[in-house]
Each structure stands twice: as structure tokens, then as C-alpha cells.
Design an enzyme around this catalytic site. Structure first.
Site, PDB file in Angstrom:
ATOM      1  N   THR A  33       0.722  -1.223  -0.030  1.00 37.46           N
ATOM      2  CA  THR A  33       0.210   0.069   0.044  1.00 37.46           C
ATOM      3  C   THR A  33       0.769   1.373  -0.111  1.00 37.46           C
ATOM      4  O   THR A  33       0.731   2.016  -0.749  1.00 37.46           O
ATOM      5  CB  THR A  33      -0.929   0.079   1.318  1.00 37.46           C
ATOM      6  OG1 THR A  33      -1.680  -1.055   1.059  1.00 37.46           O
ATOM      7  CG2 THR A  33      -1.868   1.309   1.034  1.00 37.46           C
ATOM      8  N   ASN A  82       5.343  -0.589   3.649  1.00 38.76           N
ATOM      9  CA  ASN A  82       4.463  -0.060   4.674  1.00 38.76           C
ATOM     10  C   ASN A  82       5.252   0.172   5.757  1.00 38.76           C
ATOM     11  O   ASN A  82       5.198   1.298   6.448  1.00 38.76           O
ATOM     12  CB  ASN A  82       3.352  -0.984   4.905  1.00 38.76           C
ATOM     13  CG  ASN A  82       2.373  -0.975   3.937  1.00 38.76           C
ATOM     14  OD1 ASN A  82       2.306  -0.222   2.982  1.00 38.76           O
ATOM     15  ND2 ASN A  82       1.527  -2.206   3.814  1.00 38.76           N
ATOM     16  N   ARG A 123      -1.962   6.292   5.406  1.00 39.37           N
ATOM     17  CA  ARG A 123      -1.013   6.227   4.387  1.00 39.37           C
ATOM     18  C   ARG A 123      -1.658   6.490   2.978  1.00 39.37           C
ATOM     19  O   ARG A 123      -1.173   6.818   2.116  1.00 39.37           O
ATOM     20  CB  ARG A 123      -0.147   5.158   4.311  1.00 39.37           C
ATOM     21  CG  ARG A 123      -0.881   3.729   4.357  1.00 39.37           C
ATOM     22  CD  ARG A 123       0.051   2.547   4.508  1.00 39.37           C
ATOM     23  NE  ARG A 123      -0.375   1.304   4.239  1.00 39.37           N
ATOM     24  CZ  ARG A 123      -0.986   0.707   5.449  1.00 39.37           C
ATOM     25  NH1 ARG A 123      -1.132   1.058   6.376  1.00 39.37           N
ATOM     26  NH2 ARG A 123      -1.622  -0.492   5.229  1.00 39.37           N
ATOM     27  N   HIS A 147      -7.866  -9.214   1.937  1.00 39.65           N
ATOM     28  CA  HIS A 147      -6.925  -9.896   3.002  1.00 39.65           C
ATOM     29  C   HIS A 147      -7.754 -10.960   3.777  1.00 39.65           C
ATOM     30  O   HIS A 147      -7.423 -11.892   4.070  1.00 39.65           O
ATOM     31  CB  HIS A 147      -6.459  -8.913   3.966  1.00 39.65           C
ATOM     32  CG  HIS A 147      -5.187  -8.382   3.381  1.00 39.65           C
ATOM     33  ND1 HIS A 147      -4.016  -9.144   3.191  1.00 39.65           N
ATOM     34  CD2 HIS A 147      -4.752  -6.973   2.946  1.00 39.65           C
ATOM     35  CE1 HIS A 147      -2.831  -8.275   2.707  1.00 39.65           C
ATOM     36  NE2 HIS A 147      -3.477  -7.079   2.564  1.00 39.65           N
TER      37      HIS A 147
END
Length: 559
Positions: A91, A112, A175, A321
Site C-alpha cells: 500500500t 508499509n 497512508r 485480505h
């Protein structure tokens, strides 16, 4: 005399007419030239769909309405062979690469989280303990983009417009909001979750939340999603995904089956309250609600100076996920996301004006099918025994070097060595890297291994080493880079993941539509770093300062 005066008069009239005609022609050329230099939409909307595989576009096509994904394809441009040109595919690096026009080798967001060799500790890509939280008393707002080493397209827009063009970032994940918004954004907002369900930010951007955010948090905009998750349409029509009851999906705490419906009110307390909404399509709807509130609250797209709204849909990643890429849950999530996109575009038509804004949609990475499912379909796949590998590797280190202390960290499929210890032992670092790489290559499930020296000494132009090199930052990356076999992951037995240089993690969508975008498609290879320079060329602004991608010429209207 009269004849002479008449000739003079005619000559003057012709001269004036010729001069006027020339000026008109020049003015027309100048206007035309300006149109071919740049387009100036009132608003650019950048959309990143977290963990979106390209085939979600085609697989669920018949389930989509006309106003979301189909509108982008039918009215805009579809890059069908679009890829991440680096690894790790995760990500933080994904969002940074989309907006900087380059890869981790240049922008420095190599994961990450990653091992900081200078600080001798793990660091988070957006973490910044010099900042304070705004909108919460927790540490969830101690964030900034300070670890990103280059500018973004959003930074360049701010510079180009003398800070008059507004930039707002929105995502459930910090993020996903911070990295796209860049260093000089007006604001980035993310979802705290937990017991509050509030949208928050960092002192990096402001000292207090603006009133429209305070009002949004005080409303029931988030609370309305505390309801059971049922399929939007009859589940028997979800023929594009696997069976609802299977062993490849995770179980929410308190559930005894993976099947629909998921009773969120009943599961609320044991699953982190508002955190539970992240793992559902409701998280994407909440993001759309907040993005539309930002559109109104910040007056985006209201004048001739281009603004930028960066939106990241994070719930697709949480669902992928937890349930896997072949689940009924992921299909329902994308059907509902399609409706959220249609709702977003409809509001943009009304508030900004149809044809007055430009949109691009891509992903931050794709994902692998659940290896256990692949194995049941007789497809080569499996799981890495990382604990067993570590034990075996430590035995090798003790036998070969007499100590294990030269290995500082193993993360993101990278081995970090202590160069000082190797120097004290009079061990050549290049030889050590190669010896360790050869050892790791012998382990089950490992397909390829490369050394830091190889990344330094060579210039790769294709294949896995090309992808690894684009993700290799000389100051931040490790000494040995490990590539699992295709279909193999280090992860639990349920749900999907990502991170590898394999094509199932790199192939993602790129759709563009709106002002300045042609209608059409291409199967020519395009890469994630091409997005920022393409939008920069459209706007006529400077490329981000680390750009390594190139504009996709066939996309642009004035090309």
C-alpha cells in the site's frame, strides 16, 4: 491628383485589412496553441482502489451499472496492460508511486514498514512522532509524508498555482490519504475507527479540524452503517465468485460460519466496533460520503484554478485480505463500490460540471488467489515456512561464519546485514551476500534470490530483476532480496495477500475519463509511474521531481 489620392486610399485600406486579418489569424493560432499545450479541468480526482486486480473489472462487468466502472470505460480510456514495475507491491509504495511518477528506488517508500538501517529499528511509512493528532486524543494522527523523498503531482499543482489550487487527501488508511496528498497539501484525512468512528488528521496540516469535518463527525454519517452486511443482490446471482461456505476465508470473532449475512451489530463489541466497518463495503461508502463532504466543504472545483481530490478506497484491501479474491464478499464489495463511484461521478457532474473535471482510477497493488484454494484446483501454490527457514538459515550462519549477529533484520522479503560486523570479521560484503543468497535459494518455495551488489552493479530492463531493481533504494533497501515461487506466500491459510513481483500482484487497472481524455483503450504496456506525468502533461505543469515514468500519449485529447 484625385487618381493618386484614390490609389493611396485603396492601398491604405488594403494594408489595414491585411494587418487586421493577420492579427485575427495570429490570435486564432495563439488560442489554438494554448488548447494544445494544456487542459485545465476545474478538478482532478485521483482514485486508488486498494488491492484491485485488473480482472475485477472484467470478471464483475455484468454486475456493474452504467454510472461507475462502465462509465469510465465507455466514456474514457482503458489501459488493459497496466503494471507495477517494482516490488514490494504494497500500500505505501503503491500510493507513493502513483503520485510521484517514480518507484521506491527514487521516492524511498520501500514498504508499509521497513527496517531503518541508520536508526536500527522498524519505521512506518507515514509515521511521524514529531507531529500531534488533530481530532483525537490517540496517537493515530501522529503522521506526515516526511519519509517520501520526492514531490508528487499534487505538490507540483500547488507549486504551479502559487498554492491557490487546493489539494485534499481522503482514505480510511492514513497512508492512503497522506502519500497521495503530498508534502504541501491543504489537508489529508483518515478514519480513526475504534469506539469513535471519527475522521482525523495531523498537526502537519492544521491545528484544528475545520467546521465541516467537525459537523460530519457529529452527524450519524458513519453510525448509519452499523447494520448487517447482506448481499446487495440475490446471492445466487453471484456466479463470478466461489462458494459462500468454504475454508479459504477468515472468520469474524463471534461467527461460526463464513457465509452471509454478517451480523455486524451482534459482532460489534468483539471486533473493534467501527474497525469492523473497514472489513466491509460500508467502509468504501463512508469514504465516498466524506469525499463528497470535502468537495462541498472545501469548495473544490468552484473556479478556474485546478483543485485535486485524492481518494483511496481501502476496504477492498481489508476484505481481500480477510476473505480472499474469489469470495462472495469481494464480489459484493465491488458491486457496491461501483455504486459509490456512480454516486461520486453524479455529484461531480452536478457540483463541478460534466466535462469540467478529470478522473483517473488505478490500484496500489493487486493480489494472489488463496494458495489453499489454488492447491485444491491442482494449481502449483503453497505457503513458506518462515520459522523453519530462519532456523535453517541460522544454522548455516553459525557453521559458515561462527555467529548469527551479522543479520540485523528480515522483512519485506529482504535480508539486512550489519556491515560493521562483517568488516570486523574480515568478510567481504559482496561475497557474504552471494553466499547467503545461494543458501536461501536452496530452500523450498524460494524461486529466485538477488543480492544488493547485483542491484548496484547492473541495469536490468526486463523480468523479475527489473522489477526488484525499481523497488531497490540504495540507502534503505536490504542486502539480499528473496522472491518466492509463483503461487507461494508467507501468510495465513485464509485470505489473500500481495507484495511479490509476480504478475498477479502487478497487473492492475488504469482508467481515465473526463476533460482532456480520449475515448479508447490500449493493450500496450503502461506502468504505474506513467500516471503522474500523464496528468502533469494534461495540466501543463512540471512533472514530479523524481519522475521516471513517461506520459501515455494516446490517452490525451490534445496529443
Amino acid at each position: 491628383m484625385k487618381k493618386t489620392n484614390l490609389l493611396v486610399t485603396i492601398s491604405l485600406i488594403c494594408a489595414i485589412g491585411f494587418s487586421f486579418g493577420q492579427r485575427k489569424k495570429k490570435d486564432a493560432v495563439e488560442v489554438q496553441t494554448t488548447e494544445f499545450i494544456a487542459q485545465t479541468p476545474k478538478l482532478v480526482v485521483g482514485i486508488v482502489v486498494d488491492q484491485m486486480r485488473y480482472d475485477y473489472l472484467t470478471r464483475f462487468w455484468n454486475q456493474y451499472g452504467e454510472g461507475g466502472f462502465k462509465r469510465m470505460v465507455n466514456e474514457g480510456f482503458n489501459c488493459k496492460n497496466h503494471h507495477f514495475n517494482y516490488a514490494p507491491t504494497s500500500t505505501g509504495p503503491g500510493h507513493a508511486s502513483v503520485y510521484t511518477g517514480t518507484s521506491p528506488a527514487m521516492h524511498g517508500i520501500i514498504g508499509n514498514d521497513w527496517y531503518d538501517k541508520e536508526a536500527d529499528k522498524m519505521v512506518y511509512c507515514a509515521g511521524d512522532d514529531t507531529m500531534t493528532s488533530v481530532g483525537t486524543n490517540s496517537a493515530a494522527g501522529q503522521m506526515s509524508p516526511h519519509r517520501m523523498l520526492t514531490t508528487t503531482i499534487t505538490d507540483q499543482l500547488r507549486l504551479h498555482t502559487q498554492q491557490r489550487g487546493k489539494v485534499i487527501g481522503v482514505a480510511l488508511k492514513d497512508r492512503g490519504a497522506i502519500l497521495p496528498a503530498g508534502h504541501s497539501a491543504n489537508a489529508a484525512y483518515w478514519f480513526e475507527g475504534g469506539a469513535t468512528g471519527n475522521w482525523i488528521t495531523s498537526s502537519y496540516y492544521m491545528d484544528a479540524l475545520p467546521q465541516w469535518v467537525v459537523d460530519f463527525n457529529a452527524s450519524d454519517a458513519v453510525e448509519q452503517y452499523k447494520k448487517p452486511w447482506t448481499t446487495l443482490r440475490p446471492i445466487e446471482t453471484y456466479v463470478e465468485s466461489g462458494t459462500d461456505a468454504n475454508s479459504y476465508e477468515g472468520l469474524q470473532k463471534g461467527e461460526t460460519t463464513t457465509t452471509f449475512p454478517h451480523d455486524f451489530p451482534k459482532l460489534w463489541e468483539t471486533n473493534g466496533e467501527f474497525e469492523l466497518l473497514r472489513r466491509s463495503p460500508y467502509g468504501n461508502s463512508m469514504t465516498t460520503d466524506f469525499a463528497l463532504a470535502a468537495l462541498e466543504g472545501e469548495d473544490l472545483g468552484k473556479d478556474a484554478i485546478t483543485d485535486f481530490l485524492a481518494v483511496s478506497y481501502s476496504s477492498t484491501d481489508y476484505v481481500g485480505h480477510f476473505y480472499g479474491v474469489n469470495s462472495k464478499e469481494i464480489e459484493d464489495t465491488y458491486i457496491r463500490l461501483d455504486q459509490d463511484l456512480a454516486r461520486l461521478f453524479s455529484e461531480l457532474d452536478e457540483k463541478v460540471g460534466e466535462g469540467e473535471y478529470t478522473v483517473f482510477l488505478t490500484a496500489d497493488h493487486a493480489a494472489i488467489n488463496v494458495p489453499a484454494y489454488l492447491q485444491d484446483q491442482k494449481i502449483p501454490a503453497g505457503y513458506l515456512d518462515m520459522n523453519g527457514m530462519k532456523e535453517k538459515f541460522n544454522e548455516f550462519l553459525k557453521y559458515k561464519y561462527g555467529t548469527t549477529e551479522m543479520v540485523k533484520n528480515l522483512s519485506n522479503y529482504q535480508l539486512f546485514l550489519d556491515h560493521r560486523i562483517l568488516s570486523n570479521l574480515d568478510i567481504d560484503i559482496v561475497i557474504a551476500q552471494e553466499e547467503m543468497a545461494k543458501e536461501l535459494l536452496s530452500y523450498e518455495g524460494i524461486g529466485q534470490v538477488y543480492t544488493g551488489h547485483q542491484m548496484w552493479a547492473n541495469e536490468y530492463t526486463r523480468g523479475i530483476p527489473y522489477i526488484l531493481q525499481n523497488g531497490y533504494n540504495q540507502k534503505r533497501s536490504g542486502d539480499v532480496l528473496i522472491v518466492p515461487n509463483p503461487g507461494f506466500i508467507s501468510y495465513g491459510k485464509t485470505g489473500s495477500t500481495h507484495g511479490s513481483p509476480q504478475i498477479y500482484d502487478t497487473h492492475s487497472p488504469l482508467l481515465l475519463f473526463g476533460k482532456g481524455i480520449k475515448q479508447g483503450s490500449t493493450v500496450n504496456r503502461t506502468e504505474i509511474p506513467d500516471i503522474a506525468p500523464t496528468i502533469s502533461a494534461l495540466l501543463g505543469i512540471a512533472f514530479p521531481n523524481g519522475t521516471t515514468g513517461k506520459p501515455i500519449g494516446e490517452v490525451l485529447e490534445f496529443e
